[in-house]
Scaffold this motif. Structure first.
Motif, mmCIF file in Angstrom:
data_model
loop_
_atom_site.group_PDB
_atom_site.id
_atom_site.type_symbol
_atom_site.label_atom_id
_atom_site.label_comp_id
_atom_site.label_asym_id
_atom_site.label_seq_id
_atom_site.Cartn_x
_atom_site.Cartn_y
_atom_site.Cartn_z
ATOM 1 N N VAL A 25 55.609 40.429 -12.595
ATOM 2 C CA VAL A 25 56.251 39.165 -12.935
ATOM 3 C C VAL A 25 55.754 38.797 -14.327
ATOM 4 O O VAL A 25 54.553 38.658 -14.544
ATOM 5 C CB VAL A 25 55.892 38.055 -11.928
ATOM 6 N N ILE A 26 56.696 38.667 -15.270
ATOM 7 C CA ILE A 26 56.286 38.336 -16.632
ATOM 8 C C ILE A 26 56.661 36.907 -17.016
ATOM 9 O O ILE A 26 56.174 36.393 -18.015
ATOM 10 C CB ILE A 26 56.836 39.340 -17.665
ATOM 11 N N ALA A 27 57.503 36.267 -16.211
ATOM 12 C CA ALA A 27 57.839 34.862 -16.442
ATOM 13 C C ALA A 27 58.513 34.319 -15.197
ATOM 14 O O ALA A 27 59.180 35.062 -14.467
ATOM 15 C CB ALA A 27 58.760 34.706 -17.646
ATOM 16 N N GLU A 28 58.328 33.038 -14.939
ATOM 17 C CA GLU A 28 59.001 32.363 -13.840
ATOM 18 C C GLU A 28 58.957 30.867 -14.096
ATOM 19 O O GLU A 28 58.110 30.388 -14.852
ATOM 20 C CB GLU A 28 58.356 32.701 -12.499
ATOM 21 N N GLY A 29 59.876 30.168 -13.506
ATOM 22 C CA GLY A 29 59.917 28.723 -13.697
ATOM 23 C C GLY A 29 60.875 28.075 -12.724
ATOM 24 O O GLY A 29 61.681 28.745 -12.088
ATOM 25 N N TRP A 30 60.778 26.767 -12.593
ATOM 26 C CA TRP A 30 61.582 25.988 -11.665
ATOM 27 C C TRP A 30 62.080 24.734 -12.364
ATOM 28 O O TRP A 30 61.384 24.160 -13.190
ATOM 29 C CB TRP A 30 60.736 25.571 -10.456
ATOM 30 N N TRP A 31 63.287 24.321 -12.002
ATOM 31 C CA TRP A 31 63.837 23.069 -12.500
ATOM 32 C C TRP A 31 63.675 22.022 -11.406
ATOM 33 O O TRP A 31 63.888 22.309 -10.228
ATOM 34 C CB TRP A 31 65.315 23.236 -12.841
ATOM 35 N N LYS A 32 63.298 20.814 -11.802
ATOM 36 C CA LYS A 32 63.159 19.735 -10.827
ATOM 37 C C LYS A 32 64.480 19.524 -10.114
ATOM 38 O O LYS A 32 65.525 19.633 -10.741
ATOM 39 C CB LYS A 32 62.748 18.438 -11.528
ATOM 40 N N PRO A 33 64.481 19.274 -8.836
ATOM 41 C CA PRO A 33 63.356 18.940 -7.984
ATOM 42 C C PRO A 33 62.697 20.145 -7.322
ATOM 43 O O PRO A 33 61.848 19.998 -6.460
ATOM 44 C CB PRO A 33 64.004 18.045 -6.926
ATOM 45 N N SER A 65 51.837 39.782 -15.374
ATOM 46 C CA SER A 65 51.529 40.384 -16.655
ATOM 47 C C SER A 65 52.142 39.502 -17.736
ATOM 48 O O SER A 65 52.854 38.546 -17.435
ATOM 49 C CB SER A 65 52.096 41.803 -16.723
ATOM 50 N N THR A 66 51.883 39.836 -18.977
ATOM 51 C CA THR A 66 52.518 39.121 -20.073
ATOM 52 C C THR A 66 53.805 39.851 -20.454
ATOM 53 O O THR A 66 53.938 41.056 -20.213
ATOM 54 C CB THR A 66 51.595 39.066 -21.302
ATOM 55 N N PRO A 67 54.753 39.139 -21.053
ATOM 56 C CA PRO A 67 55.983 39.817 -21.475
ATOM 57 C C PRO A 67 55.705 40.986 -22.422
ATOM 58 O O PRO A 67 56.241 42.081 -22.238
ATOM 59 C CB PRO A 67 56.781 38.707 -22.165
ATOM 60 N N GLU A 68 54.855 40.759 -23.420
ATOM 61 C CA GLU A 68 54.567 41.819 -24.402
ATOM 62 C C GLU A 68 53.948 43.058 -23.758
ATOM 63 O O GLU A 68 54.263 44.177 -24.138
ATOM 64 C CB GLU A 68 53.657 41.294 -25.513
#
Length: 126
Positions: free
Chosen positions: A68-76, A32-35
């Protein structure tokens, strides 16, 4: 120090995960979106900017109301790359302890050795 994604790339990556075209949308958790879940996108961006300063953070997933409204990964690290999440076990353990306390199966005043003996006996039985 490990390579880091620029904050803007991480923000874009996090919000792409909420679109139906994103790779992560094929996972069982709905997106979904955060808003739509009562969180401002700016608050998520502020979190990512602060989290980007933490050198040991591998990834994050923000879930609100089961979406889930946001997710992310840092390299590597990457969405499709398994990696060890040792410190995440603290969250699972504290949740389990809270549930056990709520159900009356555990008290914060219980000695740790008392719990260890119970666990040992349970595991030792054939």
């Amino acid at each position: 120090m490990k390579d880091r994604l620029p904050v803007s790339a991480l923000i874009a990556f996090a919000f792409l995960a909420t679109t139906p075209r994103a790779h992560a949308a094929n996972l069982p958790l709905p997106r979904s979106t955060p808003e739509a879940q009562g969180i401002s996108s700016q608050a998520v961006r502020d979190f990512v900017a602060a989290a980007d300063k933490i050198n040991t953070l591998h990834s994050f997933m923000l879930v609100r109301h089961g979406y889930v409204i946001a997710e992310g990964w840092w390299k590597p690290e990457a969405a499709d790359k398994p990696h060890i999440l040792n410190s995440l076990t603290k969250s699972f353990n504290s949740t389990a302890v809270g549930l056990a306390i709520e159900e009356g199966k555990l008290s914060l005043d219980d000695p740790v050795l008392k719990l260890r003996r119970r666990t040992f006996r349970t595991i030792s039985r054939p």
